[in-house]
Motif scaffolding. Structure first.
Motif, mmCIF file in Angstrom:
data_model
loop_
_atom_site.group_PDB
_atom_site.id
_atom_site.type_symbol
_atom_site.label_atom_id
_atom_site.label_comp_id
_atom_site.label_asym_id
_atom_site.label_seq_id
_atom_site.Cartn_x
_atom_site.Cartn_y
_atom_site.Cartn_z
ATOM 1 N N SER A 258 0.697 -1.322 0.105
ATOM 2 C CA SER A 258 -0.020 0.014 -0.011
ATOM 3 C C SER A 258 0.862 1.388 -0.036
ATOM 4 C CB SER A 258 -0.829 0.174 1.160
ATOM 5 O OG SER A 258 -0.078 0.188 2.470
ATOM 6 N N MET A 259 2.134 1.026 -0.101
ATOM 7 C CA MET A 259 2.854 2.295 0.038
ATOM 8 C C MET A 259 2.818 3.442 -1.150
ATOM 9 S SD MET A 259 6.868 0.575 0.880
ATOM 10 C CE MET A 259 7.593 2.115 0.091
ATOM 11 N N GLY A 260 2.574 4.384 -0.891
ATOM 12 C CA GLY A 260 2.571 5.523 -1.633
ATOM 13 C C GLY A 260 1.149 5.548 -2.310
ATOM 14 N N ASN A 261 0.249 5.133 -1.766
ATOM 15 C CA ASN A 261 -1.149 5.269 -2.250
ATOM 16 C C ASN A 261 -1.571 6.836 -1.941
ATOM 17 O OD1 ASN A 261 -3.392 3.695 -3.244
ATOM 18 N ND2 ASN A 261 -3.541 2.478 -1.360
ATOM 19 N N GLY A 262 -2.046 7.343 -3.236
ATOM 20 C CA GLY A 262 -2.465 8.790 -2.990
ATOM 21 C C GLY A 262 -1.295 9.796 -2.994
ATOM 22 N N LEU A 263 -0.171 9.118 -3.082
ATOM 23 C CA LEU A 263 1.297 10.261 -3.097
ATOM 24 C C LEU A 263 0.983 11.177 -4.230
ATOM 25 C CD1 LEU A 263 3.772 10.462 -1.426
ATOM 26 C CD2 LEU A 263 5.004 9.155 -3.113
ATOM 27 N N GLU A 264 0.451 10.493 -5.549
ATOM 28 C CA GLU A 264 0.672 11.284 -6.674
ATOM 29 C C GLU A 264 0.040 12.696 -6.462
ATOM 30 O OE1 GLU A 264 -0.459 8.021 -6.573
ATOM 31 O OE2 GLU A 264 -2.717 8.488 -6.354
ATOM 32 N N MET A 265 -1.174 12.735 -5.814
ATOM 33 C CA MET A 265 -1.823 13.757 -5.797
ATOM 34 C C MET A 265 -1.154 15.044 -4.676
ATOM 35 S SD MET A 265 -4.339 14.171 -7.538
ATOM 36 C CE MET A 265 -4.850 13.222 -8.775
ATOM 37 N N GLU A 266 -0.634 14.133 -3.862
ATOM 38 C CA GLU A 266 0.139 15.180 -2.747
ATOM 39 C C GLU A 266 1.353 15.878 -3.499
ATOM 40 O OE1 GLU A 266 -0.563 13.469 1.679
ATOM 41 O OE2 GLU A 266 1.061 12.479 0.471
ATOM 42 N N ALA A 267 2.059 15.003 -4.520
ATOM 43 C CA ALA A 267 3.118 15.405 -5.134
ATOM 44 C C ALA A 267 2.738 16.636 -6.237
ATOM 45 C CB ALA A 267 3.799 14.349 -5.900
ATOM 46 N N ILE A 268 1.783 16.214 -6.835
ATOM 47 C CA ILE A 268 1.279 17.318 -7.762
ATOM 48 C C ILE A 268 0.758 18.392 -6.899
ATOM 49 C CG2 ILE A 268 -0.649 17.848 -9.483
ATOM 50 C CD1 ILE A 268 -0.654 14.994 -10.229
ATOM 51 N N ALA A 269 0.222 18.625 -6.177
ATOM 52 C CA ALA A 269 -0.244 19.771 -4.886
ATOM 53 C C ALA A 269 1.015 20.393 -4.760
ATOM 54 C CB ALA A 269 -1.011 19.285 -3.817
ATOM 55 N N ALA A 270 2.030 19.559 -4.300
ATOM 56 C CA ALA A 270 3.273 20.297 -3.828
ATOM 57 C C ALA A 270 3.700 21.096 -4.899
ATOM 58 C CB ALA A 270 4.359 19.373 -3.269
ATOM 59 N N THR A 271 3.755 20.432 -6.181
ATOM 60 C CA THR A 271 4.461 21.191 -7.273
ATOM 61 C C THR A 271 3.509 22.316 -7.664
ATOM 62 O OG1 THR A 271 5.145 19.006 -8.044
ATOM 63 C CG2 THR A 271 4.888 20.796 -9.924
ATOM 64 N N VAL A 272 2.211 22.187 -7.551
ATOM 65 C CA VAL A 272 1.483 23.489 -7.965
ATOM 66 C C VAL A 272 1.311 24.548 -6.859
ATOM 67 C CG1 VAL A 272 -0.853 24.142 -8.425
ATOM 68 C CG2 VAL A 272 -0.203 22.039 -9.467
ATOM 69 N N ILE A 273 1.510 24.025 -5.639
ATOM 70 C CA ILE A 273 1.669 25.196 -4.752
ATOM 71 C C ILE A 273 2.987 25.971 -4.811
ATOM 72 C CG2 ILE A 273 1.868 25.486 -2.146
ATOM 73 C CD1 ILE A 273 0.143 23.176 -1.696
ATOM 74 N N GLY A 274 3.890 25.262 -5.190
ATOM 75 C CA GLY A 274 5.343 25.795 -5.296
ATOM 76 C C GLY A 274 5.481 26.727 -6.451
ATOM 77 N N GLY A 275 4.374 26.906 -7.255
ATOM 78 C CA GLY A 275 4.485 27.800 -8.658
ATOM 79 C C GLY A 275 4.604 27.364 -10.017
ATOM 80 N N THR A 276 4.611 25.786 -10.019
ATOM 81 C CA THR A 276 4.844 25.365 -11.219
ATOM 82 C C THR A 276 3.473 25.358 -12.210
ATOM 83 O OG1 THR A 276 6.842 24.084 -10.589
ATOM 84 C CG2 THR A 276 5.429 23.223 -12.629
ATOM 85 N N SER A 277 3.439 25.526 -13.464
ATOM 86 C CA SER A 277 2.285 25.805 -14.245
ATOM 87 C C SER A 277 1.648 24.241 -14.614
ATOM 88 C CB SER A 277 2.312 26.657 -15.206
ATOM 89 O OG SER A 277 1.546 26.460 -16.224
ATOM 90 N N LEU A 278 0.547 24.111 -14.711
ATOM 91 C CA LEU A 278 0.149 22.737 -15.285
ATOM 92 C C LEU A 278 0.182 22.690 -16.564
ATOM 93 C CD1 LEU A 278 -3.378 22.068 -13.387
ATOM 94 C CD2 LEU A 278 -1.298 20.471 -13.268
ATOM 95 N N GLY A 279 0.352 23.772 -17.343
ATOM 96 C CA GLY A 279 0.445 24.094 -18.611
ATOM 97 C C GLY A 279 1.819 23.765 -19.412
ATOM 98 N N GLY A 280 2.798 23.588 -18.391
ATOM 99 C CA GLY A 280 4.111 23.390 -18.910
ATOM 100 C C GLY A 280 4.935 24.668 -18.979
ATOM 101 N N GLY A 281 6.301 24.559 -19.175
ATOM 102 C CA GLY A 281 7.138 25.498 -19.481
ATOM 103 C C GLY A 281 7.450 26.352 -18.417
#
Lengths: 339, 317
Positions: A258-281
C-alpha cells in the motif's frame, strides 16, 4: 499543453537583463516561489502559536524525516511538468521499486546490486510511460492513469498481498542513517534538489525543457528534439519515485503493497503550490521544495494542534487554490508596479 | 492588500477549528483505519462518551488512506512529540510499531492497544494491554457458526473477502477462517475486495458469476454486506448463499434483516473506544495497572437483529 508564448523563457529573461531598473521589492514579488514561501511561514507561525511543541526538537525531526520522501517524488513531477507532461503513476512506482528490490534480494542478489536493479526497473517503467505517450500521441494524463493502476495491481500480484520480508542483512545507513534528529534522506533530498536545479537552470538541457514545455512547435523549430527531452524526463520522474520509495522502505524496514497510495496527488499539489504551471514551460524546483514542506507541515501541525485530521484535505485544498491565485494576482500586480 | 486579507481569513479559520480547552488529561487514539471506514464511528463514539464522562481531552487520528501504515507511524511520532498523557493505538504490523511504542513507554506515556494487536501479543510489543477481539479465534468461530449444519467433507467452495490484504487484523481473521474450512475439508479462495463497499460489491458479484458453485461468502470485514447486495443483484434467494462476516455497520444489519446475511460477529467497537479511555484514566488517576479485555464474539443474526438495530441508531453498536 503548448501555451502561445514561451513564458518560461520570458521568466528567465526577466531576472537577467531587466534587473537594473526593477526594484528589489518588485523582483521578490515576481518570483514564483514567493507566495508559497509566505504561506509556509504563516502556517508555521500559526501552528507554533497554537502548539509551541510544534517547533520542539522531536517534532522537527519527525517532519524532516517524512518530507524527503514526498519532496523527491514532487521534484521529479516538477521536472516533467515543466517539460509539458504529467505522471500519475509515481505513487505506484513508489511501491513497485522497493518490492522489486526486496524480491531481488530474496533471490540472492547482492543488496547494492538489488537497489540498483530496482532503480533500473523504475527507469524502465518511466520509459514505458514516455514511449506509450509519445509513440501513440496520447495525453500523458491517460497513459499514466493507466500505468498507475497497472503497477499497483502488479505490486499486489507479485506479493499476493503479503510483502516479501525486508532483508535485514543490509545496512540502511547510507539512505536513512540518523545523526541527531536528521536523517541521511534529507541529505539526499538536498543533493537531488541541487542536481536538478543545476540541470534546469544552468544547462542547455534545462533550456530545452522550458522551451519544450512552453511551446513545442517553436522548440522544434529551434532544432530541439522534444521527444528526447520528454522521454528523459519521464524516466527521471519514475526513477526519483522509485528512489523515494526505496528510502521509505529503508526507513520503515518493510515493503508494503500500500506504500505511496495517494502520493501522486500530494506530489502534484506540492508542485502546483510551489508555482509550477500545469500547462508546462513554467516552474521552479525551490517552489516545489517549499510546497512539499507546506503539505507535510499542515499534516503534522493539525495533529500537534489537536485538530481533527479530517481538516487536512480541506487545508491542502485551500492552500493549493490560494497559491495559484496569489501567484497569478501578485505577479500581475507586480508587473504593473512603477519603480 | 488583498493578499493579507486572505491570509488573515485563513488564519482565523485555523484558530476557530482548534479549540483550546484545557482538560486534566490529554489522550490520543491513533488508528490505521481510513477516514471512510464506517466501522470506526462506533469506536469514536465510545471514546468520546468516555472522555465526556471523565472530563478528559481526547483526539482521534486516522490516516487519509485505509491502512496507510507509514502515515500512521509518522502520526504516532508526531503524537509523541506532543507528549500526551496516554496513547491508544492499533498495531496493524508485526514490527513497524515496536520501536515507537517502546519509546513512548520509556517516556512514561502509557500505550494501550485497541482493536488490532501485534500477532505475538504482549511478547511482540511493549503495549500495556489489548482491548479487542482475539482475531484468529474469532475467524475460526465465525466459519464454524456460519457453516454449522453443513455436512463436513463435502465439496463446498467458499469465497473469503479480504479487505486489507497483508494487514494483521485481516490476515489473522483469515487464518482462523481458513483453519476451520480446511478442517472441514472445504475449498476456498481469497479475494482482495478493498474496504470500499461499492468496489467490494462489484468484485464479489463478478466472482460469483464466474464461480457459480460458490456455497458462501465469508468476509474478514464488513464486506458480507456487499456480498448480500451482490447476491440480490444476481437473483439469488435469501439463504441460497451462506453469507457472514464481521462487524455491524448499518448495511450489514439491513442484510440480516432481509435474510441474505446469516450472521455477523460483533466485536463491540463501542467498548474498544470506551474502555481504553477508562483504563488510561484509572491508570493516571489511581496508578492502577492495565488489563486485557476480549471485547467478544457477540453473534448477531435474525434472532436479535431488532434490538441491535435500535442501538445501532444511537451509534452504540
Amino acid at each position: 499543453m503548448a501555451s502561445p508564448s514561451p513564458t518560461g523563457l520570458l521568466r528567465r529573461g526577466e531576472g537577467m537583463h531587466s534587473a537594473s531598473f526593477l526594484s528589489s521589492w518588485k523582483r521578490i514579488l515576481l518570483l514564483r516561489e514567493t507566495s508559497s514561501l509566505v504561506m509556509l511561514f504563516l502556517v508555521i507561525i500559526v501552528f507554533f502559536s497554537i502548539a509551541p511543541l510544534f517547533l520542539s526538537k522531536e517534532n522537527v525531526g519527525v517532519i524532516l524525516e517524512i518530507i524527503p520522501e514526498l519532496g523527491i517524488v514532487a521534484l521529479g513531477i516538477t521536472m516533467l511538468m515543466i517539460a509539458g507532461e504529467f505522471d500519475l503513476s509515481v505513487g505506484s512506482v513508489f511501491a513497485f521499486c522497493p518490492i522489486m528490490m526486496a524480491l531481488f534480494m530474496t533471490w540472492g542478489m547482492h543488496p547494492v546490486l538489488a537497489v540498483v536493479a530496482a532503480l533500473f526497473v523504475g527507469i524502465a517503467l518511466g520509459a514505458l510511460n514516455g514511449l506509450v505517450t509519445l509513440v501513440f500521441g496520447i495525453p500523458s494524463f491517460i497513459t499514466t492513469l493507466g500505468s498507475m493502476l497497472i503497477w499497483r495491481g502488479g505490486v499486489l500480484l507479485i506479493t499476493g498481498g503479503w510483502p516479501p520480508p525486508f532483508p535485514t542483512q543490509m545496512s540502511t545507513t547510507i539512505l536513512v542513517g540518523k545523526i541527531g534528529i536528521l536523517r541521511a534522506s534529507l541529505f539526499w533530498f538536498v543533493v537531488v534538489t541541487f542536481l536538478l536545479w543545476f540541470i534546469l537552470e544552468r544547462t542547455d538541457f534545462g533550456n530545452w525543457m522550458f522551451a519544450t514545455g512552453g511551446n513545442q512547435v517553436a522548440a522544434r523549430a529551434m532544432g530541439i528534439d522534444v521527444r528526447k527531452v520528454k522521454l528523459a524526463n519521464f524516466m527521471l520522474c519514475a526513477f526519483l519515485a522509485g528512489f523515494a520509495g526505496i528510502i521509505q522502505s529503508f526507513r520503515l524496514q518493510t515493503t508494503l503493497p500500500s506504500m505511496g497510495n495517494g502520493l501522486e496527488m500530494e506530489a502534484i499539489a506540492a508542485t502546483v503550490i510551489g508555482g509550477t504551471s500545469l500547462g508546462g514551460g513554467v516552474g521552479t524546483l525551490i517552489g516545489t521544495v517549499v510546497g512539499s514542506f507546506l503539505i507535510r507541515i499542515i499534516d503534522n501541525g493539525l495533529i500537534m494542534a489537536r485538530a481533527p485530521s479530517y481538516w487536512f484535505r480541506v487545508f491542502i485544498g485551500i492552500a493549493t487554490i490560494l497559491a495559484v491565485i496569489l501567484n497569478t494576482f501578485v505577479r500581475e500586480r507586480a508587473k504593473k508596479l512603477r519603480c | 492588500m488583498k493578499k493579507y486579507f486572505i491570509f488573515v481569513l485563513a488564519g482565523l479559520l485555523f484558530l476557530s477549528v482548534v479549540s483550546g480547552a484545557q482538560a486534566k488529561y490529554r489522550f490520543t487514539f491513533i488508528s490505521h483505519a481510513g477516514e471512510e471506514n464506517p466501522f470506526w464511528a462506533a469506536v469514536y463514539r465510545g471514546a468520546q462518551d468516555a472522555s465526556k464522562m471523565l472530563g478528559v481531552d481526547f483526539m482521534f487520528i486516522r490516516p487519509k488512506e485505509e491502512g496507510d501504515l507509514p502515515a500512521q507511524l509518522s502520526q504516532f511520532k508526531a503524537t509523541l512529540a506532543q507528549k500526551p498523557d496516554g496513547i491508544i493505538a492499533t498495531i496493524p504490523h508485526p514490527d513497524m510499531f515496536d520501536e515507537v511504542i517502546q519509546e513512548a513507554i520509556a517516556m512514561g506515556i502509557p500505550v494501550i492497544c485497541s482493536n488490532t494487536d501485534d500477532p505475538e501479543g504482549a511478547k511482540g510489543n511493549a503495549r500495556l494491554s489489548y482491548i479487542g477481539q482475539d482475531l484468529v479465534q474469532a475467524g475460526y468461530f465465525l466459519a464454524q457458526k456460519l457453516t454449522g449444519g453443513l455436512p463436513r467433507g463435502e465439496k463446498y467452495h467458499f469465497l473469503i473477502s479480504i479487505g486489507g490484504p497483508g494487514l494483521v487484523w485481516a490476515e489473522q481473521r483469515a487464518k482462523g477462517i481458513i483453519t476451520y474450512l480446511e478442517e472441514a475439508g472445504y475449498t476456498y479462495e481469497r479475494l482482495d475486495t478493498s474496504m470500499k463497499m461499492d468496489v467490494a460489491q462489484s468484485r464479489i458479484q463478478a466472482y460469483l458469476q464466474a464461480n457459480p458453485q460458490t456455497k458462501g461468502v465469508i468476509a474478514v470485514e464488513y464486506n458480507h454486506a456487499s456480498a448480500a447486495k451482490a447476491a440480490e443483484n444476481l437473483g439469488y434467494k435469501p439463504g441460497d448463499l451462506l453469507i457472514g462476516g464481521f462487524d455491524l455497520v448499518p448495511e450489514v444489519l439491513a442484510g440480516i434483516k432481509n435474510g441474505y446475511i446469516k450472521l455477523t460477529i460483533d466485536q463491540q467497537p463501542y467498548l474498544q473506544g470506551f474502555l481504553p479511555i477508562v483504563q488510561l484514566y484509572l491508570m493516571k488517576e489511581y496508578g492502577l495497572g492495565a488489563w486485557d479485555v476480549n471485547t467478544g464474539n457477540a453473534v448477531v443474526d435474525a434472532s436479535n437483529v431488532d434490538l441491535v438495530l435500535e442501538l445501532s441508531g444511537k451509534r452504540v453498536r
